[in-house]
Design a protein around this motif. Structure first.
Motif, PDB file in Angstrom:
ATOM      1  N   LEU A  10     -12.270  -5.872  -2.904  1.00  0.00           N
ATOM      2  CA  LEU A  10     -11.993  -6.277  -4.282  1.00  0.00           C
ATOM      3  C   LEU A  10     -13.026  -7.246  -4.836  1.00  0.00           C
ATOM      4  CD1 LEU A  10      -8.119  -6.839  -4.106  1.00  0.00           C
ATOM      5  CD2 LEU A  10      -9.335  -4.863  -5.052  1.00  0.00           C
ATOM      6  N   TRP A  26      -0.729  -4.588  -0.320  1.00  0.00           N
ATOM      7  CA  TRP A  26      -2.088  -4.406  -0.849  1.00  0.00           C
ATOM      8  C   TRP A  26      -2.058  -4.315  -2.365  1.00  0.00           C
ATOM      9  CZ3 TRP A  26      -3.799  -5.981   3.377  1.00  0.00           C
ATOM     10  CH2 TRP A  26      -3.237  -5.567   4.577  1.00  0.00           C
ATOM     11  N   TRP A  67      -9.664  -5.799   2.805  1.00  0.00           N
ATOM     12  CA  TRP A  67      -9.125  -5.572   1.474  1.00  0.00           C
ATOM     13  C   TRP A  67      -9.661  -6.607   0.484  1.00  0.00           C
ATOM     14  CZ3 TRP A  67      -8.027  -2.173  -1.669  1.00  0.00           C
ATOM     15  CH2 TRP A  67      -7.157  -2.335  -2.750  1.00  0.00           C
ATOM     16  N   THR A  86     -13.272   1.051  -2.891  1.00  0.00           N
ATOM     17  CA  THR A  86     -12.017   0.301  -2.830  1.00  0.00           C
ATOM     18  C   THR A  86     -10.824   1.222  -2.633  1.00  0.00           C
ATOM     19  OG1 THR A  86     -12.950  -1.429  -4.227  1.00  0.00           O
ATOM     20  CG2 THR A  86     -10.555  -1.308  -4.109  1.00  0.00           C
ATOM     21  N   ALA A 120     -12.391  -7.006  -9.830  1.00  0.00           N
ATOM     22  CA  ALA A 120     -11.195  -6.305  -9.364  1.00  0.00           C
ATOM     23  C   ALA A 120     -10.694  -5.330 -10.421  1.00  0.00           C
ATOM     24  CB  ALA A 120     -10.101  -7.306  -9.002  1.00  0.00           C
ATOM     25  N   SER A 159      -5.098 -10.231  -8.404  1.00  0.00           N
ATOM     26  CA  SER A 159      -6.569 -10.329  -8.431  1.00  0.00           C
ATOM     27  C   SER A 159      -7.057  -9.777  -9.766  1.00  0.00           C
ATOM     28  CB  SER A 159      -7.174  -9.536  -7.265  1.00  0.00           C
ATOM     29  OG  SER A 159      -6.668  -9.980  -6.026  1.00  0.00           O
ATOM     30  N   TRP A 164      -3.652  -6.928  -5.247  1.00  0.00           N
ATOM     31  CA  TRP A 164      -4.442  -6.435  -6.377  1.00  0.00           C
ATOM     32  C   TRP A 164      -3.833  -6.885  -7.699  1.00  0.00           C
ATOM     33  CZ3 TRP A 164      -6.525  -0.710  -6.149  1.00  0.00           C
ATOM     34  CH2 TRP A 164      -7.730  -0.646  -6.863  1.00  0.00           C
ATOM     35  N   LEU A 197     -10.305  -1.268 -10.125  1.00  0.00           N
ATOM     36  CA  LEU A 197      -9.093  -0.568 -10.539  1.00  0.00           C
ATOM     37  C   LEU A 197      -9.433   0.600 -11.451  1.00  0.00           C
ATOM     38  CD1 LEU A 197      -6.039  -0.311 -10.610  1.00  0.00           C
ATOM     39  CD2 LEU A 197      -5.981  -2.068 -12.398  1.00  0.00           C
TER      40      LEU A 197
END
Length: 229
Positions: free
Chosen positions: A108, A134, A104, A117, A146, A141, A138, A150
């Motif tokens: 990222l 998770w 994970w 991702t 990252a 991050s 995020w 997203l």
């Protein structure tokens, strides 16, 4: 590790007795098709033993993009769940946690991830039986890469979530996971998407996840015609 001595799969559908015998001997690398049929098989009597047997080769194939699921990466995640690895001895369970967290983090931070991702998120969720840790990672991050991941994820999953559909394959808590993911996106995604230059209409559609029923469907931005605006 090996498969359980008494485990069995139908030789007319799954494979030969010779192939089954390979699973009951340690440290033999499996041919890719045999590995695929083994982890696709959902009727093993001792799934934890099967997972232990294939785990080094299976994990390597997952993170390198060699493993190709029939649906999405939620499917191999379910193999881990059926293996009930969280009940394994402490050292073995810790190794699985380390794998999930490392992959994970890599998803990222890698500029060119082999596995998208959003697919790694689906895998980690199903393998661990929870979405929350998770998403928590995020949320903290917040560096540009990252944020871009997203934006890619929100774009890929937008219409499934707007239809209240979890965007990956699962047998467990589908509605609850979809609701948690939608609520998280509403809270965390808009500002980060704007930083990535995502068009405002698309950002606003993520906000529509906070609405339900006619409020969402009757909104003027509820339209695929605007999807690329």
């Amino acid at each position: 590790m090996t498969a359980h001595p008494d485990d069995y799969m139908c030789d007319c559908h799954w494979g030969s007795a010779e192939e089954l015998a390979q699973l009951k001997v340690p440290d033999i690398e499996l041919e890719p098709d045999l590995l695929r049929r083994t982890w696709w098989g959902s009727s093993w009597s001792y799934p934890a033993d099967v997972l232990r047997r294939i785990l080094p080769q299976f994990a390597s194939g997952l993170v390198s993009g060699v493993v190709e699921p029939m649906f999405d990466m939620g499917q191999p995640g379910l193999v881990f769940r059926r293996g009930n690895w969280q009940e394994w001895p402490t050292e073995q369970a810790a190794a699985i946690w380390e794998l999930l967290h490392a992959w994970w983090a890599h998803a990222l931070t890698d500029p060119e991830p082999v596995v998208p991702t959003y697919e790694v998120l689906a895998f980690c969720t199903e393998a661990s039986s929870t979405l929350t840790p998770w998403l928590d990672i995020w949320a903290t991050s917040t560096y540009p890469l990252a944020d871009r991941r997203l934006a890619e994820t929100a774009t890929h999953w937008e219409w499934d979530l707007l239809s209240d559909v979890l965007p990956w394959h699962t047998y467990y808590d589908e509605a609850e996971k979809a609701a948690e993911l939608s609520a998280w996106l509403v809270r965390h995604a808009p500002d980060r998407l704007r930083r990535c230059g995502v068009p405002e209409k698309r950002v606003f559609r993520i906000g529509l996840l906070a609405l339900s029923g006619r409020e969402r469907w009757d909104h003027p931005y509820w339209s695929r015609e605007d999807a690329e605006d």
